[in-house]
Write a protein that holds these residues in place. Sequence first.
Motif, mmCIF file in Angstrom:
data_model
loop_
_atom_site.group_PDB
_atom_site.id
_atom_site.type_symbol
_atom_site.label_atom_id
_atom_site.label_comp_id
_atom_site.label_asym_id
_atom_site.label_seq_id
_atom_site.Cartn_x
_atom_site.Cartn_y
_atom_site.Cartn_z
ATOM 1 N N VAL A 47 0.863 -1.182 0.000
ATOM 2 C CA VAL A 47 0.000 0.000 0.000
ATOM 3 C C VAL A 47 0.903 1.237 0.000
ATOM 4 C CG1 VAL A 47 -1.858 -1.164 1.270
ATOM 5 C CG2 VAL A 47 -0.101 0.093 2.531
ATOM 6 N N HIS A 48 0.274 2.398 -0.077
ATOM 7 C CA HIS A 48 1.017 3.661 0.001
ATOM 8 C C HIS A 48 0.720 4.341 1.333
ATOM 9 C CE1 HIS A 48 1.733 2.527 -4.031
ATOM 10 N NE2 HIS A 48 0.508 2.819 -4.442
ATOM 11 N N GLU A 49 1.338 5.483 1.559
ATOM 12 C CA GLU A 49 1.244 6.129 2.855
ATOM 13 C C GLU A 49 -0.219 6.403 3.222
ATOM 14 O OE1 GLU A 49 3.302 6.918 0.465
ATOM 15 O OE2 GLU A 49 5.266 6.482 1.372
ATOM 16 N N PRO A 50 -0.586 6.162 4.481
ATOM 17 C CA PRO A 50 -1.972 6.395 4.894
ATOM 18 C C PRO A 50 -2.336 7.880 4.884
ATOM 19 C CG PRO A 50 -0.605 5.834 6.789
ATOM 20 C CD PRO A 50 0.244 5.634 5.580
ATOM 21 N N PHE A 51 -3.615 8.161 4.767
ATOM 22 C CA PHE A 51 -4.096 9.544 4.710
ATOM 23 C C PHE A 51 -5.433 9.635 5.428
ATOM 24 C CE2 PHE A 51 -5.452 7.356 0.793
ATOM 25 C CZ PHE A 51 -6.838 7.455 0.925
ATOM 26 N N ARG A 52 -5.855 10.864 5.684
ATOM 27 C CA ARG A 52 -7.222 11.115 6.140
ATOM 28 C C ARG A 52 -8.009 11.669 4.966
ATOM 29 N NH1 ARG A 52 -4.151 11.992 10.765
ATOM 30 N NH2 ARG A 52 -4.884 10.737 12.533
ATOM 31 N N TRP A 53 -9.290 11.309 4.879
ATOM 32 C CA TRP A 53 -10.086 11.658 3.718
ATOM 33 C C TRP A 53 -10.219 13.162 3.526
ATOM 34 C CZ3 TRP A 53 -10.840 8.999 -0.357
ATOM 35 C CH2 TRP A 53 -10.882 7.604 -0.312
ATOM 36 N N ARG A 54 -10.133 13.953 4.600
ATOM 37 C CA ARG A 54 -10.213 15.402 4.425
ATOM 38 C C ARG A 54 -9.142 15.897 3.458
ATOM 39 N NH1 ARG A 54 -11.901 20.180 6.738
ATOM 40 N NH2 ARG A 54 -12.948 19.187 8.507
#
Length: 354
Positions: A244-251
């Motif tokens: 996977v790639h770096e996690p994010f927040r949907w905002r």
Amino acid sequence: MSDTRTALVAGANGIIGKALMETLAAAPGWRARALSRRPHGSPGSVAVDLTDAAATRAALGQTLGQARDVTHLFYAALAPQPDLAEEDRVNGAMLRHLLDGLEAAGAPLERVVLYQGAKVYGVHLGPVPSPFYEDENPRHVGPNFYFTQEDELRARAARGGPDFAILRPDVVVGDAAGNAMNIAMVIGAYAALCRAEGAAFRFPGPAHVYDGVLAQVTDAGALARASLWAATADAARGEAFNYVHEPFRWRRVWEKLTAVLDLPPGPPVPLRLSQHMADKAPAWARLVAEQGLVDTPYARAVGWAFGDFVFHSDFDLVSDMGKIRRAGFTESVDGVAALIDAIRRLQKAKVLPR
């Protein structure tokens, strides 16, 4: 290992399969053949329903009988079912039928690359602790077709069959059309329908998911390159790897999408897209006609239910990436940029409205 490798891509019309076919076509020392339920159209392709054991064996025997050259199988075929036990039965049988058919055709199969999603960690059953580690998260009680498929590969390898490697992406981002699990298509279609109605482009999920929950995606092109590594690296033999790639927040993602797609912003709203967008077929048909789009039936064009699963997952989804990096594959991409690029490619292909 043979000097020339021939790949059979099962599920070639899907998000993963499409990227694999494109990547293999440009990779020195590889030949690629497509296998799919619907005709693929490429030379040497196989169209067959893998749930039918006899038809699978006959199709492979006819196609591979004169050129028993398949050295690597990339298995990205999937038949979702509403019932977990039925999904396990159907998908386990599909892989078994294909492997039996290749063996009967005399294919010199060396390695199978299998794809598993985060369901292998039980995320479809409810909140589970993250990060997810390949070698530390114990299995939950079945049914789970990922377990069945993995056990099938391990048993065959143990008795002298092909070896294997497993990749575990999550929410794969690509430009394959007509795929129920294409989040780029879901977002792009939702954006187009918001534009058509003059509505704000509001995140269709709860505010706490929008602001606080960590999510992740996998770019299909990068996954295809990881797949070639997994198919050939000694370090990948018999192993499973998160990719996977770096996690994010949907905002963060939504604010960028709003700007790029030039849509008015608004606060999140907890829509269930599968219900709320059910009456939008006439609006979709108008967009198809006005913009000269590929006329895919609305019910098949967009996987709204998959969007609901992604946008309403209210716990962190983070897969640890240490194992694959230590094994030698270190490529990553910007997941947000990959999502935007996939939407743009779908628009350019006249699959998505602008």
